[in-house]
Enzyme design. Structure first.
Site, short mmCIF file in Angstrom:
data_model
loop_
_atom_site.label_atom_id
_atom_site.label_comp_id
_atom_site.label_asym_id
_atom_site.label_seq_id
_atom_site.Cartn_x
_atom_site.Cartn_y
_atom_site.Cartn_z
N ARG A 1 32.38 9.39 -20.71
CA ARG A 1 31.30 10.08 -21.43
C ARG A 1 31.24 11.50 -20.90
O ARG A 1 31.42 11.73 -19.70
CB ARG A 1 29.96 9.37 -21.24
N HIS B 1 20.08 13.14 -27.68
CA HIS B 1 18.64 12.91 -27.81
C HIS B 1 17.92 14.23 -27.49
O HIS B 1 18.50 15.13 -26.89
CB HIS B 1 18.17 11.80 -26.86
N ASP C 1 20.29 16.87 -17.83
CA ASP C 1 20.93 15.58 -18.11
C ASP C 1 22.42 15.84 -18.35
O ASP C 1 22.79 16.32 -19.42
CB ASP C 1 20.26 14.94 -19.34
N GLU D 1 26.39 13.98 -26.10
CA GLU D 1 27.01 13.06 -25.15
C GLU D 1 27.85 11.97 -25.83
O GLU D 1 27.52 10.78 -25.74
CB GLU D 1 25.95 12.43 -24.26
N ASP E 1 0.82 -1.22 0.00
CA ASP E 1 0.00 0.00 0.00
C ASP E 1 0.85 1.27 0.00
O ASP E 1 0.39 2.34 0.39
CB ASP E 1 -0.95 0.01 1.20
N HIS F 1 26.70 4.17 -28.99
CA HIS F 1 25.42 4.90 -28.89
C HIS F 1 25.48 6.18 -29.72
O HIS F 1 26.53 6.55 -30.24
CB HIS F 1 25.09 5.22 -27.43
N GLU G 1 28.63 14.82 -21.25
CA GLU G 1 27.30 15.18 -21.76
C GLU G 1 26.90 16.57 -21.32
O GLU G 1 27.00 16.91 -20.14
CB GLU G 1 26.28 14.17 -21.26
N HIS H 1 23.93 1.88 -19.02
CA HIS H 1 22.85 2.19 -18.08
C HIS H 1 23.10 1.48 -16.76
O HIS H 1 22.23 0.80 -16.22
CB HIS H 1 21.49 1.82 -18.67
N HIS I 1 14.41 11.70 -22.21
CA HIS I 1 14.47 11.36 -23.64
C HIS I 1 13.17 11.91 -24.22
O HIS I 1 12.16 11.23 -24.26
CB HIS I 1 14.58 9.85 -23.84
N ASP J 1 26.40 10.19 -14.48
CA ASP J 1 25.36 10.66 -15.41
C ASP J 1 24.13 10.93 -14.55
O ASP J 1 23.47 10.00 -14.09
CB ASP J 1 25.09 9.57 -16.46
N TYR K 1 34.19 3.65 -24.62
CA TYR K 1 34.11 2.61 -23.61
C TYR K 1 34.98 1.43 -24.05
O TYR K 1 34.70 0.82 -25.09
CB TYR K 1 32.65 2.16 -23.42
#
Length: 443
Positions: A406, A354, A271, A384, A39, A350, A408, A243, A361, A260, A388
């Site tokens: 990375r 975006h 972002d 970004e 709940d 990647h 960004e 991710h 996104h 990130d 890797y």
């Protein structure tokens, strides 16, 4: 706190209704409440489209926009005031508040919607609605249509056409107003401070979640109710998981940390990604990869301007990264041929960015008529690029393995180019090392 003014919500509703066919109605439900466990509910976050048109923050609500309706074009169904429930769950706007605080022309109890909304739909030839995004509400709407069809012999006129509301709305949402850019800049400023706090806090022996705690504290201190998405704090080889979610590994001397993370203000996202050494000092290999990604990040900005198409910034990052990987000996061959064969993809898998807005996104087509979308002022996006190098990549020298970087930033297209919203976070090797060394002393 920077917020979207009420007058802007009214302008948006007016702009949407101007695009609707005569004798039509648009219907949009609020986001449902989601149960976390038993709940206990998740923190409520309004549906972005519903928020965009109303600014109304409560669940159990439905918008009906009816151009030309004599008694008011904006109808809002919402919960009634209920002192007992408000004692437990917080204040409600009620019907009076929906009109006085949120600009509704008419407001009705949500419990009366089955009696009232079919009458508002009846006689309208076209219904604008996002079919397929809310299955439970889809069924309710179909039941209302059946109710109207059941009265055809009594002269009722059911609608004869359904049109995707999200197509019109999402095209509107792509173009950010001055107020929207202000809110996004505010979110970016808070997030920038959070990244700096995490850099300052970093030291061997802490865990990834210690840095995440720094982010969360700064977000809340700045007035953000929640992150815009699940924060990624990835040390060492974890930075090669795009991710990564666990955020529980030990920070070790000599490793890089990739963060990130961004907060949300008034339902607008920021972002940001930054990568820095746990101990404040880049190794030669880390520095070489980092400066290559930074060069790609900065090159992309040159290709974000009115008249440029969406993919040009990505193509620019691919050129810089592929040429740099050849220079470092991580790829062999001619740059053009390596790009054509996508030989860079094991290192850079990647895209360079975006759309960004109310959703991290964000909505909007990347192609129109099979061609990459041409950029226009007001469009917002991320930049970004990353590299890797998997820890188990035996095709490269050991010194490179397990490095993930990375960088960004958030940008808005202007009349002459683009504005970077996230310039408040150090980005060069010298700036990052200076910040961290000032905090910790020489590594």
């Amino acid at each position: 706190m920077t917020r979207i003014p009420k007058s802007e919500y009214a302008r948006r509703r007016k702009a949407l209704m101007a695009q609707m066919e005569p004798n039509s109605i648009a219907i949009l439900p609020a986001a449902p409440v989601h149960i976390r466990n038993r709940d206990v509910e998740h923190v409520y976050r309004q549906d972005s489209d519903f928020q965009y048109l109303s600014g109304f923050p409560e669940p159990e609500a439905v918008i009906a926009l009816i151009p030309g309706r004599e008694h008011g074009e904006y109808v809002l169904f919402c919960r009634e005031r209920d002192p007992e429930r408000e004692l437990w769950d917080g204040l409600r706007a009620g019907q009076d508040g929906a009109v006085s605080e949120y600009g509704a022309d008419d407001a009705f109890p949500i419990g009366d919607i089955d009696d009232i909304l079919p009458g508002l739909i009846e006689g309208r030839s076209r219904v604008y609605y996002a079919i397929g995004t809310n299955e439970a509400f889809d069924q309710r709407l179909m039941d209302w249509i059946k109710t109207i069809r059941g009265k055809v012999r009594q002269g009722a006129q059911p609608p004869n056409e359904f049109v995707a509301l999200d197509h019109l709305l999402h095209d509107m949402r792509m173009y950010k107003s001055v107020n929207e850019v202000k809110v996004m800049k505010h979110a970016a400023d808070i997030s920038a401070r959070a990244h700096i706090c995490a850099m300052r806090a970093s030291r061997a022996g802490l865990y990834e979640y210690h840095l995440e705690a720094e982010l969360d504290y700064e977000f809340r201190k700045g007035g953000a109710k929640m992150p815009a998405y699940g924060s990624i704090v990835a040390v060492g080889r974890n930075a090669c998981i795009l991710h990564y979610r666990e955020n529980d590994a030990l920070l070790k001397d000599g490793d890089l940390v990739l963060i990130d993370a961004g907060c949300e203000i008034d339902c607008y996202a920021s972002d940001i990604t930054r990568t820095f050494p746990v101990n404040g000092k880049f190794s030669p290999e880390q520095k070489a990869i980092y400066e290559l990604v930074l060069a790609a990040n900065e090159e992309a900005f040159k290709f974000i301007a009115p008249g440029r198409h969406w993919n040009e910034a990505h193509e620019a990052t691919v050129r810089v990264i592929t040429a740099g990987l050849v220079e470092l000996g991580l790829l062999q061959g001619k740059v053009d041929e390596l790009i054509a064969s996508e030989a860079y993809k094991p290192f850079y898998m990647h895209r360079a960015g975006h759309w960004l807005g109310m959703d991290v996104h964000d909505v909007g087509d990347y192609k129109v008529g099979g061609e990459w979308r041409v950029l226009e002022p007001g469009m917002a996006m991320t930049v970004e690029p990353g590299i890797y190098i998997a820890a188990d990549n035996l095709l490269v020298a050991k010194k490179w393995r397990g490095i993930g970087v990375r960088i960004e930033d958030d940008v808005v297209v202007t009349k002459t180019g683009c504005e970077i919203l996230t310039g408040g976070v150090p980005k060069s090797v010298a700036e990052i090392e200076a910040l961290m060394i000032a905090e910790h002393g020489e590594a």
